[in-house]
Design an enzyme around this catalytic site. Structure first.
Site, short mmCIF file in Angstrom:
data_model
loop_
_atom_site.label_atom_id
_atom_site.label_comp_id
_atom_site.label_asym_id
_atom_site.label_seq_id
_atom_site.Cartn_x
_atom_site.Cartn_y
_atom_site.Cartn_z
CE LYS A 1 36.75 41.52 45.25
NZ LYS A 1 35.63 41.61 44.31
CG ASP B 1 44.05 37.61 44.90
OD1 ASP B 1 43.78 37.41 43.70
OD2 ASP B 1 43.58 38.56 45.55
CE1 TYR C 1 38.33 38.20 38.69
CE2 TYR C 1 38.98 36.85 36.82
CZ TYR C 1 38.59 38.07 37.34
OH TYR C 1 38.47 39.16 36.51
P1 KE4 Z 1 39.21 43.44 40.12
O1 KE4 Z 1 40.17 43.61 38.95
O2 KE4 Z 1 37.84 42.98 39.67
O3 KE4 Z 1 39.15 44.70 41.01
O4 KE4 Z 1 39.79 42.33 41.10
C1 KE4 Z 1 40.11 41.08 40.55
C2 KE4 Z 1 40.14 40.05 41.68
C3 KE4 Z 1 41.35 39.59 42.14
N1 KE4 Z 1 41.43 38.69 43.14
C4 KE4 Z 1 40.30 38.22 43.74
C5 KE4 Z 1 40.43 37.22 44.85
C6 KE4 Z 1 39.03 38.67 43.32
O5 KE4 Z 1 37.92 38.20 43.94
C7 KE4 Z 1 38.94 39.60 42.28
C8 KE4 Z 1 37.62 40.11 41.76
N2 KE4 Z 1 36.48 39.47 42.27
C9 KE4 Z 1 35.31 39.44 41.44
C10 KE4 Z 1 34.23 38.72 42.22
N3 KE4 Z 1 34.45 37.35 42.19
C11 KE4 Z 1 34.89 40.82 41.01
C12 KE4 Z 1 33.50 40.89 40.45
C13 KE4 Z 1 33.51 41.06 38.97
O6 KE4 Z 1 34.39 40.47 38.30
O7 KE4 Z 1 32.61 41.81 38.49
#
Ligand code: KE4
Length: 432
Positions: free
Chosen positions: A267, A239, A144
């Protein structure tokens, strides 16, 4: 356990927020029970409106590597608050955080701040496409990278196939240049680049997968990604939104010794405030507007509050023995889970890198998304329910990584293990 306030908040929230949440995973759709109505965090613990305390293994899905509300971060925020929260101008604290990131990551000479990991990944893809003059983006099934259209791509059938839209509203055209491969499959990677490598702008990879549950890279996988992208003139994009400053101060690229062309962050670098970043060699990053022509912008990018929290967080991580502590408590928890599974005669694959880990029940090993999906969803749901009722908050999905912080004690880990042992033999009791 009392969850009257949680139920009332969910009912009220569902009237004004789709699914009662601001992000889908929080809705507890894959597990029983009601999302707790959290009111306060302190160290390793969360407290809800029903008077329950939880050992928190969600940690806001990664940011709180030091636990909730570390005093130094709170005071850095209070200081910045006195000066103001947003100016639409470059601030010293923004440059300070950029300098810390550049110092930490050998592959990064320049960085651009954005407001989420999604923005970081989508901007990195645009930059890679501009720099190479190519369109194709390769990603891995189960990875993701945020919810930008081109990256919300599910795996088509077979290997090295064009993707299919991962969501309604994503047009086929948006993923027509996205290829999806099985994670940890170096042969598929070599095959894909042998046939399409000269059309690839970027290979996007979570160097430690965290969005199919925690799945570490197999030996040689990241090295193959580096080799095939270099051979074919594509950019390797790590990523590290989740793994950055989590698995090591220099991220997965330091841990595994593989240097990407671009890195996405989020994060931890915001200490819990909205943040994202992408960075790489100056010759690449100087293509980004206004230095170069690749357009990307953001009203609150480099927000001083997030920058202040990020600097305070990174300073605590750099100075202390944080990663030794995280490794010890992470290994204690993983070993305890393995022992409990052995004692219960249940197959459990416990994948861990530092302080991010995931147990997969009823499987021997998990090295890709297919393996993660083979684990028992029912057993995970029962485990999650046992943890929740016993005062442990674990991410409410098999496909999320659990996290520990420097605030988690050995007795916290032992409590998680104790409930894990009970949960292995539990059946789900309630459907919310
Ligand atoms: P955000 O747009 O949610 O800040 O980041 C996206 C993203 C990009 N790359 C990686 C490896 C990520 O883990 C994420 C976001 N992670 C999720 C948890 N698996 C955020 C939690 C959520 O979607 O509420």
């Amino acid at each position: 356990m009392n969850d009257a306030c949680a139920r009332a908040l969910r009912e009220r929230a569902e009237r004004v927020l789709p699914g009662g949440v601001s992000s889908p995973v929080r809705a507890f759709h894959a597990v029983p029970g009601v999302p707790p109505a959290i009111v306060r965090g302190d160290g390793a613990y969360l407290f809800d409106a029903d008077g329950n305390r939880y050992i928190d293994c969600v940690l806001a899905y990664g940011p709180h590597i030091l636990g909730h509300n570390p005093p130094e971060v709170a005071s850095a925020l209070r200081e910045q608050l006195q000066r103001g929260v947003a100016f639409g101008a470059t601030t010293e604290i923004e440059v300070e955080l950029a300098e810390r990131i550049v110092d930490a990551l050998p592959s990064v000479e320049m960085v651009r701040f954005v407001n989420s990991g999604t923005e970081a990944a989508m901007s990195a893809v645009r930059l890679a496409r501009a720099v190479t003059g190519r369109d194709v983006v390769v990603k891995f099934d189960g990875a993701y990278h945020g919810h930008a259209d081109a990256l919300l791509a599910g795996a088509g059938s077979g290997i090295a196939t064009l993707a299919i839209p991962g969501s309604p509203g994503v047009p086929a055209a948006a993923v027509a240049a996205t290829m999806v491969l099985p994670y940890n499959d170096a042969d598929a990677l070599r095959q894909c680049f042998a046939s399409a490598g000269d059309r690839v702008a970027a290979l996007l990879v979570e160097p430690v997968a965290g969005n199919m549950g925690c799945v570490p890279p197999q030996p040689g996988f990241l090295e193959t990604a580096r080799a095939v992208t270099r051979e074919h003139g594509a950019l390797l994009v790590f990523d590290e939104v989740m793994s950055g400053f989590r698995v090591a101060y220099g991220g997965a690229q330091e841990l595994y010794g593989v240097m990407p062309d671009l890195t996405c962050l989020g994060k931890v670098i915001g200490g819990g405030l909205p943040v994202g970043a992408y960075g790489g060699a100056a010759r690449v990053m100087e293509q980004v507007a206004p230095a170069g022509a690749v357009y990307q912008a953001g009203t609150l990018s480099g927000n001083p509050l997030a920058m202040a929290a990020g600097c305070a967080t990174l300073d605590l991580l750099r100075r202390g023995d944080a990663y030794a502590r995280l490794e010890m408590v992470g290994e204690r928890l993983a070993a305890g889970m393995r022992d409990a599974a052995g004692g219960a005669g249940v197959s459990v694959a416990v994948n861990r890198v530092g302080s991010m880990l995931t147990p997969f029940v009823d499987v021997e090993a998990v090295t890709d998304f297919a393996g993660a999906k083979a684990a028992s969803a029912e057993r995970f749901a029962a485990l999650h329910e046992t943890w929740l009722e016993g005062g442990v908050l674990w991410p409410p999905s098999q496909f999320e990584a659990g996290f520990l912080s420097t605030a988690h004690t050995d007795s916290d880990a032992d409590r998680i293990i104790e409930l894990f042992a009970v949960g292995l033999s539990a059946k789900t009791k309630v459907r919310a």
